[in-house]
Design a protein around this motif. Structure first.
Motif, PDB file in Angstrom:
ATOM      1  N   ASP A 119      -0.392  10.344   2.517  1.00 39.85           N
ATOM      2  CA  ASP A 119      -0.764   8.933   2.554  1.00 39.85           C
ATOM      3  C   ASP A 119       0.466   8.037   2.673  1.00 39.85           C
ATOM      4  O   ASP A 119       0.430   6.986   3.332  1.00 39.85           O
ATOM      5  N   PHE A 120       1.551   8.454   2.024  1.00 41.32           N
ATOM      6  CA  PHE A 120       2.799   7.685   2.108  1.00 41.32           C
ATOM      7  C   PHE A 120       3.307   7.680   3.552  1.00 41.32           C
ATOM      8  O   PHE A 120       3.711   6.637   4.087  1.00 41.32           O
ATOM      9  N   ILE A 121       3.271   8.842   4.197  1.00 41.12           N
ATOM     10  CA  ILE A 121       3.728   8.949   5.584  1.00 41.12           C
ATOM     11  C   ILE A 121       2.829   8.140   6.503  1.00 41.12           C
ATOM     12  O   ILE A 121       3.299   7.465   7.430  1.00 41.12           O
ATOM     13  N   ALA A 122       1.519   8.196   6.261  1.00 39.25           N
ATOM     14  CA  ALA A 122       0.582   7.432   7.085  1.00 39.25           C
ATOM     15  C   ALA A 122       0.868   5.934   6.987  1.00 39.25           C
ATOM     16  O   ALA A 122       0.827   5.207   7.992  1.00 39.25           O
ATOM     17  N   ALA A 123       1.177   5.468   5.788  1.00 37.77           N
ATOM     18  CA  ALA A 123       1.496   4.052   5.612  1.00 37.77           C
ATOM     19  C   ALA A 123       2.824   3.705   6.287  1.00 37.77           C
ATOM     20  O   ALA A 123       2.977   2.616   6.855  1.00 37.77           O
ATOM     21  N   ASP A 124       3.767   4.627   6.216  1.00 40.27           N
ATOM     22  CA  ASP A 124       5.057   4.414   6.888  1.00 40.27           C
ATOM     23  C   ASP A 124       4.840   4.192   8.383  1.00 40.27           C
ATOM     24  O   ASP A 124       5.389   3.263   8.986  1.00 40.27           O
ATOM     25  N   MET A 125       4.026   5.032   8.971  1.00 43.67           N
ATOM     26  CA  MET A 125       3.776   4.923  10.406  1.00 43.67           C
ATOM     27  C   MET A 125       2.959   3.677  10.739  1.00 43.67           C
ATOM     28  O   MET A 125       3.161   3.059  11.798  1.00 43.67           O
ATOM     29  N   ALA A 126       2.068   3.302   9.844  1.00 42.60           N
ATOM     30  CA  ALA A 126       1.279   2.083  10.060  1.00 42.60           C
ATOM     31  C   ALA A 126       2.189   0.861  10.106  1.00 42.60           C
ATOM     32  O   ALA A 126       1.951  -0.081  10.878  1.00 42.60           O
ATOM     33  N   PHE A 127       3.243   0.859   9.295  1.00 45.82           N
ATOM     34  CA  PHE A 127       4.196  -0.250   9.283  1.00 45.82           C
ATOM     35  C   PHE A 127       4.857  -0.398  10.648  1.00 45.82           C
ATOM     36  O   PHE A 127       4.934  -1.499  11.215  1.00 45.82           O
ATOM     37  N   ILE A 139       3.202   6.356  -3.404  1.00 49.42           N
ATOM     38  CA  ILE A 139       4.267   7.248  -3.869  1.00 49.42           C
ATOM     39  C   ILE A 139       3.631   8.386  -4.671  1.00 49.42           C
ATOM     40  O   ILE A 139       2.793   8.164  -5.536  1.00 49.42           O
ATOM     41  N   GLY A 140       4.042   9.599  -4.350  1.00 47.30           N
ATOM     42  CA  GLY A 140       3.447  10.759  -4.999  1.00 47.30           C
ATOM     43  C   GLY A 140       2.308  11.367  -4.213  1.00 47.30           C
ATOM     44  O   GLY A 140       1.785  12.424  -4.578  1.00 47.30           O
ATOM     45  N   ARG A 141       1.909  10.693  -3.145  1.00 50.41           N
ATOM     46  CA  ARG A 141       0.849  11.209  -2.260  1.00 50.41           C
ATOM     47  C   ARG A 141       1.458  11.311  -0.862  1.00 50.41           C
ATOM     48  O   ARG A 141       1.342  10.384  -0.059  1.00 50.41           O
ATOM     49  N   PRO A 142       2.143  12.400  -0.577  1.00 45.47           N
ATOM     50  CA  PRO A 142       2.972  12.502   0.635  1.00 45.47           C
ATOM     51  C   PRO A 142       2.278  12.134   1.938  1.00 45.47           C
ATOM     52  O   PRO A 142       2.826  11.354   2.721  1.00 45.47           O
ATOM     53  N   HIS A 184       0.834  -1.201   0.000  1.00 47.64           N
ATOM     54  CA  HIS A 184       0.000   0.000   0.000  1.00 47.64           C
ATOM     55  C   HIS A 184       0.869   1.252   0.000  1.00 47.64           C
ATOM     56  O   HIS A 184       0.581   2.216  -0.743  1.00 47.64           O
ATOM     57  N   GLN A 185       1.935   1.224   0.788  1.00 44.93           N
ATOM     58  CA  GLN A 185       2.823   2.381   0.840  1.00 44.93           C
ATOM     59  C   GLN A 185       3.453   2.641  -0.520  1.00 44.93           C
ATOM     60  O   GLN A 185       3.582   3.785  -0.955  1.00 44.93           O
ATOM     61  N   ILE A 225       9.841  13.105   0.736  1.00 43.14           N
ATOM     62  CA  ILE A 225       9.232  13.106  -0.586  1.00 43.14           C
ATOM     63  C   ILE A 225      10.142  13.788  -1.608  1.00 43.14           C
ATOM     64  O   ILE A 225      10.496  13.211  -2.627  1.00 43.14           O
ATOM     65  N   TRP A 226      10.571  15.022  -1.296  1.00 41.92           N
ATOM     66  CA  TRP A 226      11.240  15.811  -2.312  1.00 41.92           C
ATOM     67  C   TRP A 226      12.668  15.364  -2.595  1.00 41.92           C
ATOM     68  O   TRP A 226      13.193  15.644  -3.651  1.00 41.92           O
ATOM     69  N   ALA A 227      13.299  14.668  -1.689  1.00 38.85           N
ATOM     70  CA  ALA A 227      14.658  14.197  -1.972  1.00 38.85           C
ATOM     71  C   ALA A 227      14.650  12.832  -2.657  1.00 38.85           C
ATOM     72  O   ALA A 227      15.694  12.243  -2.876  1.00 38.85           O
TER      73      ALA A 227
END
Length: 235
Positions: A147-155, A142-145, A137-138, A188-190
């Motif tokens: 949501d990407f961070i939320a998935a990172d934390m869910a992991f 990609i490209g949806r900052p 899901h994470q 995201i930006w790097a």
């Protein structure tokens, strides 16, 4: 001798103590409605303002829920509800001090290294499937900052739940929520999304192999790299 008078307690404080005792003693159980204001006024011999102030204090501590037009209801105290009580205070502390944020990041690394070891010993096939699904899901985020961070934390929160200890889960969720108060621009930006995903895959592989040493090392390296991505600029 200089007088050192003992201040008189507010009636509301005394009422609070009585109401708290009703809950901690088991007289009032989670889910029970508290007695009406009139009943409490008669029981304690105080006025309505003291009852209402004490009840608001109980609500502020997460012991009861107050709804307009209804009696207060006793809440089930959980590890999560305890940490929610200090959520605002923690965020204020972090916003006021660079040291506070750095200390939190260090504490998180120390904590999650232990969680990785614990997970390596206790992980099940379902745990591994859930973590793999979060990574998938994470990757799709990609490209949806946000949501990407939320998935990172869910992991990371899911790894803590493998322990089976609700206090560990609550600590993980609290630290992640406090860190989320700071926007991770560089994540995201790097162009670090793929690095993050690869590291998550590596942690998952160590857990699947039930290798506690490698799991701890993988988590440590992942978070040491990621710690620089938390910016003090608010989102």
């Amino acid at each position: 001798m200089t007088p050192d008078p003992i201040p008189r307690r507010k009636l509301a404080d005394a009422v609070f103590d009585r109401l708290e005792q009703m809950i901690t003693s088991g007289e009032m159980r989670p889910g029970d409605e508290m007695p009406s204001e009139r009943v409490l006024m008669e029981r304690f011999g105080v006025g309505r303002p003291a009852i209402r102030e004490a009840m608001q204090a109980l609500a502020g501590k997460g012991l009861v829920a107050i709804s307009h037009g209804e009696r207060a209801r006793v809440l089930q105290v959980t590890a999560q509800s305890i940490f929610r009580q200090v959520d605002l205070t923690a965020k204020i502390m972090l916003s006021q001090s660079d040291d506070g944020l750095e200390n939190l990041k260090s504490a998180r690394i120390f904590f999650e290294r232990g969680m990785a070891r614990e997970a390596a010993a206790k992980t099940t096939a379902q745990d591994l499937d859930d973590l793999a699904a979060i990574i998938a899901h994470q990757r799709a985020m990609i490209g949806r900052p946000e949501d990407f961070i939320a998935a990172d934390m869910a992991f990371h929160a899911r790894i803590a739940r493998i322990s089976g200890n609700p206090i560990f889960s609550a600590v993980s969720e609290a630290m992640l929520a406090w860190l989320r108060a700071y926007h991770m621009h560089l994540l995201i930006w790097a162009g670090n999304e793929s690095v993050t995903l690869d590291e998550h895959e590596g942690i998952l592989a160590c857990l699947a192999a039930r290798d506690a040493d490698r799991a701890e090392a993988a988590m440590r390296d992942h978070l040491e790299r990621a710690r620089a991505l938390y910016s003090k600029e608010k989102s």
